[in-house]
Design an enzyme around this catalytic site. Structure first.
Site, mmCIF file in Angstrom:
data_model
loop_
_atom_site.group_PDB
_atom_site.id
_atom_site.type_symbol
_atom_site.label_atom_id
_atom_site.label_comp_id
_atom_site.label_asym_id
_atom_site.label_seq_id
_atom_site.Cartn_x
_atom_site.Cartn_y
_atom_site.Cartn_z
ATOM 1 N N GLY A 19 0.831 -1.192 0.000
ATOM 2 C CA GLY A 19 0.000 0.000 0.000
ATOM 3 C C GLY A 19 0.862 1.237 0.000
ATOM 4 O O GLY A 19 2.076 1.169 -0.188
ATOM 5 N N MET A 21 1.649 5.060 2.103
ATOM 6 C CA MET A 21 1.593 5.598 3.449
ATOM 7 C C MET A 21 0.149 5.980 3.760
ATOM 8 O O MET A 21 -0.548 6.514 2.905
ATOM 9 C CB MET A 21 2.467 6.845 3.527
ATOM 10 C CG MET A 21 3.609 6.742 4.481
ATOM 11 S SD MET A 21 4.602 8.239 4.426
ATOM 12 C CE MET A 21 6.117 7.573 3.811
ATOM 13 N N GLY A 24 -2.769 2.149 6.375
ATOM 14 C CA GLY A 24 -3.020 1.326 7.547
ATOM 15 C C GLY A 24 -2.254 0.023 7.527
ATOM 16 O O GLY A 24 -2.576 -0.922 8.248
ATOM 17 N N LYS A 25 -1.206 -0.012 6.737
ATOM 18 C CA LYS A 25 -0.398 -1.218 6.547
ATOM 19 C C LYS A 25 0.071 -1.839 7.859
ATOM 20 O O LYS A 25 -0.108 -3.033 8.089
ATOM 21 C CB LYS A 25 0.794 -0.851 5.671
ATOM 22 C CG LYS A 25 1.855 -1.903 5.535
ATOM 23 C CD LYS A 25 3.007 -1.384 4.681
ATOM 24 C CE LYS A 25 3.797 -0.258 5.344
ATOM 25 N NZ LYS A 25 4.483 -0.670 6.599
ATOM 26 N N SER A 26 0.686 -1.030 8.700
ATOM 27 C CA SER A 26 1.246 -1.568 9.943
ATOM 28 C C SER A 26 0.163 -2.041 10.899
ATOM 29 O O SER A 26 0.352 -3.005 11.643
ATOM 30 C CB SER A 26 2.136 -0.522 10.620
ATOM 31 O OG SER A 26 3.283 -0.275 9.829
ATOM 32 N N ASP A 94 6.777 -6.604 8.524
ATOM 33 C CA ASP A 94 6.338 -5.256 8.146
ATOM 34 C C ASP A 94 7.537 -4.463 7.618
ATOM 35 O O ASP A 94 8.687 -4.816 7.877
ATOM 36 C CB ASP A 94 5.739 -4.556 9.370
ATOM 37 C CG ASP A 94 4.931 -3.321 8.973
ATOM 38 O OD1 ASP A 94 4.643 -3.139 7.767
ATOM 39 O OD2 ASP A 94 4.579 -2.538 9.875
ATOM 40 N N GLU A 95 7.242 -3.426 6.875
ATOM 41 C CA GLU A 95 8.275 -2.524 6.324
ATOM 42 C C GLU A 95 9.237 -3.253 5.390
ATOM 43 O O GLU A 95 10.436 -2.927 5.327
ATOM 44 C CB GLU A 95 9.071 -1.837 7.451
ATOM 45 C CG GLU A 95 8.235 -1.207 8.544
ATOM 46 C CD GLU A 95 7.502 0.063 8.119
ATOM 47 O OE1 GLU A 95 7.502 0.394 6.915
ATOM 48 O OE2 GLU A 95 6.911 0.708 9.001
ATOM 49 N N GLN A 97 9.669 -3.020 2.399
ATOM 50 C CA GLN A 97 10.274 -2.172 1.357
ATOM 51 C C GLN A 97 11.724 -1.826 1.693
ATOM 52 O O GLN A 97 12.535 -1.596 0.813
ATOM 53 C CB GLN A 97 9.462 -0.883 1.146
ATOM 54 C CG GLN A 97 9.563 0.171 2.232
ATOM 55 C CD GLN A 97 8.570 -0.030 3.363
ATOM 56 O OE1 GLN A 97 7.925 -1.063 3.459
ATOM 57 N NE2 GLN A 97 8.432 0.978 4.219
#
Ligand SMILES: [Zn+2]
Length: 211
Positions: A19, A21, A24-26, A94-95, A97
């Site tokens: 997604g 920023m 609500g990914k985290s 998570d993160e 990227q």
């Protein structure tokens, strides 16, 4: 090849949810981890650059201890160690990227070798509008690719697809890829400037028109 739980024929999946920023990914990553743990499954939560250190927290008020995926972390070795001790059913990462390409490769190997599921979450493009390195590698390797469907909007009302970096209010496409939001970049050419981020549609990202 040790199975995570000895389940015959268990085959894991590498799923990449991506997604922008504000999508609500985290929060989703944390919720998925929380739900699986509550179901009695054994898993590891991995992240990077979380402002709270190695505790992943969200606005839901839920938090869990997490492994911080710094440059030297071998995620396959981590998974093997977990599988050999308590068992490993899943990893929530998570993160991604910001993960190195080889760390993404390791996540693929975790799925193939241990049979655990890996649920990866990351941002799609950087402030230049280009895929992050970790994201590109994840796109190449994942079994499933799921866009996070939170509807973020540009100031014009169109669907937001880009994270723009503003330096003193002006859109910029230059500088380091890894600059965490709203920091004063003390060791970068951005010193003394105010760095913020804004969600824009493709059109306004291209023209540079910010609110
Ligand atoms: Zn727009």
């Amino acid at each position: 090849m040790g199975r995570a739980d000895g389940g015959p024929g268990r085959q894991g999946i590498l799923r990449f949810s991506y997604g922008i920023m504000g999508s609500g990914k985290s929060t989703v990553a944390l919720q998925v981890h929380h739900n699986l743990i509550r179901r009695g499954l054994r898993g590891v939560l991995c992240t990077l650059f979380d402002r709270e250190g190695t505790i992943v927290s969200s606005r839901l008020g839920v938090s869990h201890p997490a492994v911080e995926v710094t440059a030297g972390v071998d995620l396959l070795a981590l998974a093997r160690a977990e599988a050999a001790t308590g068992g490993l059913d899943f990893m929530v990462c998570d993160e991604v990227q910001f993960y190195a390409e080889e760390q993404v490769d390791q996540l693929g190997a975790v799925v193939d070798e241990t049979g655990a599921d890996v649920f990866a979450y990351g941002l799609l493009t950087d402030f230049r509008g280009r895929l992050f390195d970790g994201t590109r590698r994840m796109m190449e390797l994942a079994d499933e690719h799921l866009p996070l469907s939170v509807e973020a909007r540009c100031w014009c009302g169109r669907r937001a697809t880009h994270n723009a970096r503003l330096v003193d209010g002006t859109l910029t496409r230059e500088g380091e890829t890894v600059v965490i939001g709203d920091t004063e970049g003390a060791d970068t050419p951005l010193f003394g400037s105010k760095v913020t981020y804004e969600l824009l549609c493709r059109h306004h990202f291209t023209t540079g028109e910010v609110r």
